[in-house]
Design a protein around this motif. Structure first.
Motif, PDB file in Angstrom:
ATOM      1  N   THR A 266      58.499  21.711 -26.241  1.00 53.04           N
ATOM      2  CA  THR A 266      59.499  20.933 -25.503  1.00 53.04           C
ATOM      3  C   THR A 266      59.644  21.477 -24.089  1.00 53.04           C
ATOM      4  O   THR A 266      59.683  20.718 -23.113  1.00 53.04           O
ATOM      5  N   ILE A 267      59.701  22.806 -24.005  1.00 49.83           N
ATOM      6  CA  ILE A 267      59.806  23.434 -22.672  1.00 49.83           C
ATOM      7  C   ILE A 267      58.592  23.046 -21.816  1.00 49.83           C
ATOM      8  O   ILE A 267      58.736  22.588 -20.683  1.00 49.83           O
ATOM      9  N   ASN A 268      57.395  23.196 -22.387  1.00 46.14           N
ATOM     10  CA  ASN A 268      56.179  22.850 -21.638  1.00 46.14           C
ATOM     11  C   ASN A 268      56.157  21.360 -21.291  1.00 46.14           C
ATOM     12  O   ASN A 268      55.807  20.967 -20.182  1.00 46.14           O
TER      13      ASN A 268
ATOM     14  N   THR B  37      44.492  19.134 -28.768  1.00 45.42           N
ATOM     15  CA  THR B  37      44.503  18.915 -27.329  1.00 45.42           C
ATOM     16  C   THR B  37      43.459  17.879 -26.921  1.00 45.42           C
ATOM     17  O   THR B  37      43.697  17.044 -26.057  1.00 45.42           O
ATOM     18  N   ALA B  38      42.300  17.941 -27.593  1.00 41.82           N
ATOM     19  CA  ALA B  38      41.221  17.032 -27.231  1.00 41.82           C
ATOM     20  C   ALA B  38      41.628  15.572 -27.423  1.00 41.82           C
ATOM     21  O   ALA B  38      41.053  14.676 -26.804  1.00 41.82           O
ATOM     22  N   TRP B  39      42.629  15.345 -28.263  1.00 39.14           N
ATOM     23  CA  TRP B  39      43.042  13.967 -28.554  1.00 39.14           C
ATOM     24  C   TRP B  39      44.165  13.465 -27.637  1.00 39.14           C
ATOM     25  O   TRP B  39      44.637  12.337 -27.790  1.00 39.14           O
ATOM     26  N   THR B  40      44.582  14.323 -26.699  1.00 33.58           N
ATOM     27  CA  THR B  40      45.717  13.960 -25.850  1.00 33.58           C
ATOM     28  C   THR B  40      45.561  12.582 -25.223  1.00 33.58           C
ATOM     29  O   THR B  40      46.454  11.738 -25.308  1.00 33.58           O
ATOM     30  N   ASP B  41      44.404  12.370 -24.589  1.00 33.72           N
ATOM     31  CA  ASP B  41      44.241  11.096 -23.888  1.00 33.72           C
ATOM     32  C   ASP B  41      44.181   9.931 -24.856  1.00 33.72           C
ATOM     33  O   ASP B  41      44.684   8.841 -24.565  1.00 33.72           O
ATOM     34  N   VAL B  42      43.585  10.145 -26.015  1.00 33.23           N
ATOM     35  CA  VAL B  42      43.552   9.071 -27.013  1.00 33.23           C
ATOM     36  C   VAL B  42      44.982   8.683 -27.392  1.00 33.23           C
ATOM     37  O   VAL B  42      45.330   7.496 -27.441  1.00 33.23           O
ATOM     38  N   ILE B  43      45.810   9.707 -27.600  1.00 36.64           N
ATOM     39  CA  ILE B  43      47.197   9.424 -27.995  1.00 36.64           C
ATOM     40  C   ILE B  43      47.944   8.707 -26.870  1.00 36.64           C
ATOM     41  O   ILE B  43      48.558   7.661 -27.064  1.00 36.64           O
TER      42      ILE B  43
ATOM     43  N   THR C 111      57.390  26.750 -37.025  1.00 37.41           N
ATOM     44  CA  THR C 111      57.236  25.387 -36.526  1.00 37.41           C
ATOM     45  C   THR C 111      58.343  25.047 -35.533  1.00 37.41           C
ATOM     46  O   THR C 111      58.120  24.411 -34.510  1.00 37.41           O
ATOM     47  N   PHE C 112      59.564  25.530 -35.841  1.00 29.86           N
ATOM     48  CA  PHE C 112      60.676  25.240 -34.936  1.00 29.86           C
ATOM     49  C   PHE C 112      60.434  25.861 -33.566  1.00 29.86           C
ATOM     50  O   PHE C 112      60.651  25.220 -32.535  1.00 29.86           O
ATOM     51  N   ASP C 113      59.964  27.114 -33.569  1.00 30.49           N
ATOM     52  CA  ASP C 113      59.701  27.772 -32.291  1.00 30.49           C
ATOM     53  C   ASP C 113      58.599  27.050 -31.513  1.00 30.49           C
ATOM     54  O   ASP C 113      58.673  26.910 -30.297  1.00 30.49           O
ATOM     55  N   LEU C 114      57.584  26.604 -32.244  1.00 27.56           N
ATOM     56  CA  LEU C 114      56.511  25.850 -31.583  1.00 27.56           C
ATOM     57  C   LEU C 114      57.062  24.576 -30.951  1.00 27.56           C
ATOM     58  O   LEU C 114      56.739  24.224 -29.819  1.00 27.56           O
TER      59      LEU C 114
ATOM     60  N   ILE D 145      62.153   8.499 -17.059  1.00 26.31           N
ATOM     61  CA  ILE D 145      62.171   8.726 -18.511  1.00 26.31           C
ATOM     62  C   ILE D 145      60.756   8.635 -19.070  1.00 26.31           C
ATOM     63  O   ILE D 145      60.344   9.456 -19.895  1.00 26.31           O
ATOM     64  N   GLY D 146      59.993   7.647 -18.591  1.00 32.47           N
ATOM     65  CA  GLY D 146      58.610   7.501 -19.045  1.00 32.47           C
ATOM     66  C   GLY D 146      57.798   8.760 -18.763  1.00 32.47           C
ATOM     67  O   GLY D 146      57.009   9.200 -19.602  1.00 32.47           O
ATOM     68  N   GLY D 147      57.990   9.358 -17.603  1.00 34.26           N
ATOM     69  CA  GLY D 147      57.269  10.571 -17.238  1.00 34.26           C
ATOM     70  C   GLY D 147      57.562  11.697 -18.209  1.00 34.26           C
ATOM     71  O   GLY D 147      56.651  12.374 -18.706  1.00 34.26           O
ATOM     72  N   VAL D 148      58.839  11.903 -18.491  1.00 29.08           N
ATOM     73  CA  VAL D 148      59.236  12.969 -19.409  1.00 29.08           C
ATOM     74  C   VAL D 148      58.659  12.697 -20.803  1.00 29.08           C
ATOM     75  O   VAL D 148      58.153  13.607 -21.466  1.00 29.08           O
ATOM     76  N   LEU D 149      58.700  11.431 -21.236  1.00 33.43           N
ATOM     77  CA  LEU D 149      58.139  11.101 -22.556  1.00 33.43           C
ATOM     78  C   LEU D 149      56.650  11.425 -22.620  1.00 33.43           C
ATOM     79  O   LEU D 149      56.175  12.028 -23.584  1.00 33.43           O
ATOM     80  N   ILE D 150      55.917  11.054 -21.566  1.00 37.18           N
ATOM     81  CA  ILE D 150      54.471  11.327 -21.571  1.00 37.18           C
ATOM     82  C   ILE D 150      54.215  12.830 -21.603  1.00 37.18           C
ATOM     83  O   ILE D 150      53.332  13.316 -22.325  1.00 37.18           O
ATOM     84  N   GLY D 151      55.009  13.601 -20.836  1.00 38.92           N
ATOM     85  CA  GLY D 151      54.860  15.060 -20.856  1.00 38.92           C
ATOM     86  C   GLY D 151      55.064  15.608 -22.261  1.00 38.92           C
ATOM     87  O   GLY D 151      54.289  16.446 -22.747  1.00 38.92           O
ATOM     88  N   LEU D 152      56.108  15.126 -22.928  1.00 41.71           N
ATOM     89  CA  LEU D 152      56.404  15.607 -24.287  1.00 41.71           C
ATOM     90  C   LEU D 152      55.317  15.179 -25.272  1.00 41.71           C
ATOM     91  O   LEU D 152      54.897  15.965 -26.129  1.00 41.71           O
ATOM     92  N   ILE D 153      54.869  13.929 -25.128  1.00 44.21           N
ATOM     93  CA  ILE D 153      53.806  13.448 -26.023  1.00 44.21           C
ATOM     94  C   ILE D 153      52.550  14.303 -25.845  1.00 44.21           C
ATOM     95  O   ILE D 153      51.896  14.688 -26.805  1.00 44.21           O
ATOM     96  N   GLU D 154      52.249  14.637 -24.590  1.00 43.86           N
ATOM     97  CA  GLU D 154      51.053  15.439 -24.325  1.00 43.86           C
ATOM     98  C   GLU D 154      51.138  16.810 -25.002  1.00 43.86           C
ATOM     99  O   GLU D 154      50.207  17.231 -25.687  1.00 43.86           O
ATOM    100  N   THR D 155      52.277  17.498 -24.812  1.00 42.59           N
ATOM    101  CA  THR D 155      52.347  18.855 -25.370  1.00 42.59           C
ATOM    102  C   THR D 155      52.488  18.834 -26.895  1.00 42.59           C
ATOM    103  O   THR D 155      51.879  19.639 -27.592  1.00 42.59           O
ATOM    104  N   MET D 156      53.271  17.898 -27.410  1.00 42.59           N
ATOM    105  CA  MET D 156      53.444  17.820 -28.873  1.00 42.59           C
ATOM    106  C   MET D 156      52.126  17.419 -29.542  1.00 42.59           C
ATOM    107  O   MET D 156      51.737  17.985 -30.559  1.00 42.59           O
ATOM    108  N   GLY D 157      51.469  16.433 -28.942  1.00 41.51           N
ATOM    109  CA  GLY D 157      50.183  15.995 -29.489  1.00 41.51           C
ATOM    110  C   GLY D 157      49.183  17.135 -29.475  1.00 41.51           C
ATOM    111  O   GLY D 157      48.451  17.369 -30.434  1.00 41.51           O
TER     112      GLY D 157
END
Ligand SMILES: Nc1ncnc2c1ncn2[C@@H]1O[C@H](COP(=O)(O)OP(=O)(O)OP(=O)(O)O)[C@@H](O)[C@H]1O
Ligand SMILES: [Mg+2]
Lengths: 309, 246
Positions: A11-13, A278-284, A3-6, A260-272
């Motif tokens: 985070t990188i993505n 993935t299909a729920w990305t836009d919902v989130i 999980t940590f590696d994921l 900062i908002g941009g970076v947050l959205i990027g992280l939310i997208e990949t973590m979500g």
């Protein structure tokens, strides 16, 4: 992968995608800060930018994934591709302002915003009709160097994306904070009439905002191509809406907030995508947009948004 | 004052509208070089519109605004600032999220940076030591009085020949009002002409050389401050407060 590696990998993505959203979000925020206009044509300036980047790379002899450069030729090609794309996109933004928005400058109501939607569709259809509906392979001249960090993999192109984005954002920040025209931009955003009475030529400030915002969107379009290895006439809407969400999240009109908002959205997208689906990305992402608008309409750093009488 | 060469600013039969609303009606003013001229009048009489007409934020429909012998009513605001007109705006209107120093820089926007800029900063700091103390503070967090000092300082940074002030005493404590008017006189002594909108007629007529009284967009009275102070209708309409409070 543990999980940590994921977590590390996403985070990188997320930082790479976030850098792209941040560049795109800055264009929304710069224009909104000065004109209180949500510029929907920005979506497709980004898309056109990615095609200009593609054509520039092709013109430099880089096509497909087979041409790999190193050293000076690589630096030269990347510099040229970013420079051409950013200048072209910047000028496209200025042209949109001059032709379609300036005549509406003193028209109250949603006319200008509706116009930007129209311009957005014009750009969309021009690319669709001239380039076609199929996705285009986007060349990547970078060597496939990979670094192992724990169980996660960091690619050279991600480092490139971070460095380029950081340099561009730092440059913009310094411009807005320190340069004469940058100060005029801030003054105009805070009180346009007072700025005018200091001798600021507001048209110049508006052109500058469109040029800079659109040039950054162009850089974002090039980064999109490098990251996903393709581009298409359709990419503007998803990325544009997410970047717009990033701008609202950071407090629209607020330059550091957009970053900062941009970076947050990027992280939310990949973590979500990793931990939910993935299909729920836009919902989130758009649920977050709604929540922010409901509970903190001025965004996370909203004290800095423009207040006008 | 009738010598044309001594005139710095002149309104000749100026009419200004907002859409259909006729605000300034055939207005004439003359401001001589080196004068302090005050513009008195009730709410909505067109005082701020006068200032906006000078700065070019609104354009007159008819008539001429002459600055330094040349008509300026068609010029862009920036060009007027370059020719030497600077505003102290109603309610101060600092750039609230810029620092005090950046606000002063904005005042000098049309001028080159250089030794003159440094001199002017020093001049403002000498006039208002408090502004120097607070130069790094975000302008929106200053007290009203401090903001007024910065607003006046910002106008001085343009090295103007004419400063147009819109209600410089608005919302300030009485002892501070005196300080502001003393500063206005000091700036005038240093050679800058001042055209000043005021509701505080008592103070305005103490520091001004001459004054105009505007009523629903028309000049109904004008003359030396001395004469207007003695005018019974002025005493009744604008100086009543003085008789109560003094
Ligand atoms: N931008 C505008 N658009 C339309 N009407 C305006 C505008 N600005 C002012 N007015 C109107 O013009 C008239 C004169 O306004 P102005 O601001 O010049 O008054 P004033 O003498 O400065 O009043 P006050 O003492 O309240 O500041 C008012 O009736 C006002 O409502
Ligand atoms: Mg007023």
């Amino acid at each position: 992968m543990s999980t940590f590696d994921l977590l590390l990998q996403q985070t990188i993505n997320g930082l790479s995608l976030g850098a792209m959203y941040a560049l795109l979000a800055l264009g929304f925020t710069l224009v909104y800060g000065i004109l209180e206009l949500i510029n929907f044509s920005h979506f497709n300036v980004f898309m056109v930018g990615s095609f200009v980047a593609l054509w520039t790379l092709q013109a430099l002899g880089i096509s497909g994934q087979s041409v790999i450069l190193t050293g000076l030729p690589l630096v030269g090609v990347l510099l040229a591709a970013f420079a051409v794309t950013m200048v072209f996109s910047g000028l496209l933004g200025v042209a949109i302002e001059r032709i379609s928005l300036r005549p509406l400058r003193n028209v109250k109501g949603p006319a200008a915003m509706i116009t930007t939607i129209g311009v957005s569709y014009i750009l969309f259809n021009i690319i669709l009709l001239t380039v076609g509906a199929d996705s285009k392979n986007f060349p990547n001249p970078l060597p496939t160097a990979r670094f192992q960090i724990g169980g996660a993999i960091l690619e050279l192109r991600e480092i490139l994306i971070w460095v380029v984005s950081l340099v561009l954002m730092l440059g913009l920040y310094l411009f807005v904070q320190k340069s004469r025209l940058g100060k005029a931009m801030r003054a105009t955003a805070q009180d346009p009439e007072a700025a005018r009475m200091m001798g600021v030529e507001v048209d110049r400030v508006i052109i500058t905002a469109f040029f800079l915002g659109s040039a950054l969107a162009g850089a974002g379009g090039l980064i999109f191509g490098l990251y996903y290895n393709f581009t298409s006439f359709i990419i503007g809407f998803t990325a544009g809406l997410r970047a717009f969400t990033a701008a609202v999240l950071g407090g629209i009109g607020n330059v550091p907030g957009a970053m900062i908002g941009g970076v947050l959205i990027g992280l939310i997208e990949t973590m979500g995508g990793q931990f939910i689906a993935t299909a729920w990305t836009d919902v989130i992402i758009f649920s977050i947009l709604v929540l922010v608008l409901v509970f903190k309409p001025t965004g996370l750093f909203g004290t800095l948004t423009p207040t006008k009488s | 004052m009738s010598e044309a060469a001594d005139l710095l600013l002149e309104f000749k039969d100026v009419d200004t509208y907002y859409g259909d609303l006729h605000v300034l009606k055939q207005v004439n003013y003359t401001i001589g070089r080196g004068e302090i001229v005050s513009l008195l009048g009730g709410n909505a009489s067109g005082k701020s519109t006068t200032m906006k007409t000078i700065m070019g934020v609104v354009r007159p429909a008819r008539g001429s605004v002459v600055f330094d012998g040349k008509p300026i009513e068609r010029l862009a605001t920036a060009e007027r600032v370059r020719r030497g007109i600077a505003p102290v705006l109603e309610a101060r209107r600092l750039f609230p999220r810029m620092t005090v120093f950046e606000n002063l820089e904005m005042g000098a926007y049309t001028r080159k940076r250089g030794p003159e800029f440094e001199q002017d900063i020093e001049r403002v700091y000498a006039l208002f030591p408090r502004v120097k103390e607070r130069h790094a503070q975000i302008a929106g967090t200053l007290s009203g009085g401090e903001q007024q000092m910065v607003a006046i300082g910002r106008a001085l940074m343009a090295r103007p020949r004419l400063i147009c002030m819109d209600e410089p005493s608005m919302g300030l404590a009485p002892n501070f009002v005196e300080q502001v008017f003393a500063t206005i006189q000091e700036i005038n002594r240093q050679g800058t002409t001042i055209f000043m909108v005021e509701q505080n007629a008592n103070m305005a007529l103490t520091v001004a050389h001459r004054a105009y009284v505007l009523q629903t967009g028309q000049v109904v009275l004008s003359g030396t401050a001395e004469a207007l102070r003695k005018n019974p209708s002025i005493r009744e309409a604008y100086l009543g407060e003085m008789q109560v409070t003094v």
